[in-house]
Design a protein around this motif. Sequence first.
Motif, PDB file in Angstrom:
ATOM      1  N   ALA A 167       0.941  -1.300   0.069  1.00 47.40           N
ATOM      2  CA  ALA A 167       0.244  -0.070   0.101  1.00 47.40           C
ATOM      3  C   ALA A 167       0.838   1.425  -0.164  1.00 47.40           C
ATOM      4  O   ALA A 167       0.574   2.206  -0.727  1.00 47.40           O
ATOM      5  CB  ALA A 167      -0.923   0.121   1.270  1.00 47.40           C
ATOM      6  N   ARG A 168       2.040   1.408   0.774  1.00 46.35           N
ATOM      7  CA  ARG A 168       2.848   2.497   0.848  1.00 46.35           C
ATOM      8  C   ARG A 168       3.387   2.576  -0.452  1.00 46.35           C
ATOM      9  O   ARG A 168       3.673   3.666  -0.943  1.00 46.35           O
ATOM     10  CB  ARG A 168       4.096   2.000   1.964  1.00 46.35           C
ATOM     11  N   GLU A 169       3.871   1.553  -1.233  1.00 49.53           N
ATOM     12  CA  GLU A 169       4.558   1.701  -2.340  1.00 49.53           C
ATOM     13  C   GLU A 169       3.395   2.188  -3.353  1.00 49.53           C
ATOM     14  O   GLU A 169       3.793   3.214  -4.230  1.00 49.53           O
ATOM     15  CB  GLU A 169       4.777   0.180  -3.029  1.00 49.53           C
ATOM     16  N   HIS A 170       2.276   1.919  -3.586  1.00 46.55           N
ATOM     17  CA  HIS A 170       1.044   2.368  -4.591  1.00 46.55           C
ATOM     18  C   HIS A 170       0.734   3.818  -4.275  1.00 46.55           C
ATOM     19  O   HIS A 170       0.741   4.658  -5.066  1.00 46.55           O
ATOM     20  CB  HIS A 170      -0.182   1.515  -4.231  1.00 46.55           C
ATOM     21  N   LEU A 171       0.951   4.161  -2.858  1.00 44.23           N
ATOM     22  CA  LEU A 171       0.536   5.352  -2.348  1.00 44.23           C
ATOM     23  C   LEU A 171       1.732   6.445  -2.962  1.00 44.23           C
ATOM     24  O   LEU A 171       1.482   7.533  -3.363  1.00 44.23           O
ATOM     25  CB  LEU A 171       0.262   5.646  -0.894  1.00 44.23           C
TER      26      LEU A 171
END
Length: 178
Positions: A167-171
Motif C-alpha cells: 500500500a505504501r508503494e502504491h501511495l
Amino acid sequence: MESCPSVKNILLLDSEGNRVAVKYYSDDWPTNSSKEAFEKSVFTKTQKTNARTEAEIAMFENNIVIYKFAQDLHFFVTGGDDENELIISTVLQGFFDAVGLLLRGNVDKKEALENLDLILLCLDEIVDGGIILETDANVIAGKVASHSVDSGAPLSEQTISQALATAREHLTRSLLNV
C-alpha cells in the motif's frame, strides 16, 4: 524424551527490557505476570554485561540463560540447569543469525517490529514445544522466506506488514505521478 535437548523460552527484548517477541515452551511460568517478572529479572541481571561480540551465559533461578545483544535488541535463550550450554548457545546463535539475515543486517528494534511476522516464524522454525528443530541460520531464514508471499500476490494472501508495504508503494507512486 529425557535425552532430547530442549529450551524453556526464547526472548527478544528491547534495550529497556520490554518484549519485542517472546515464546515460552515450559509451564515454569504459568501466568503472563510471572513471565513478565522473569523477563524483567533476566534483563536486570544481564543489562550491565557486554554481550555484543560473543554470547554470555548466566545461571538464573535454576535455569541456564544464554544471551547476546545487538544494538537495542537483547536475545535470550533459556534452558533447564541440566541442559547442555553448547546446545542452548547454538540455538541462540541460530536465532541471532537468522534474524540478521531476515532483517538484512539492520538488527534494531524498529526493523524488528516492522518484520515481527518474520521473527515469529523464525521462532517457530527453530523450536516446537521446547524441542529444538533447527539451528542453521541459513536454513531457518530460507524456510521463513519461503513462507513469505511476494508483493505481487493478492492482498488476501499477504501478511499485514507486506500489505502495508504494498500500500505504501502504491501511495508513493500515485503521489509522484500527480
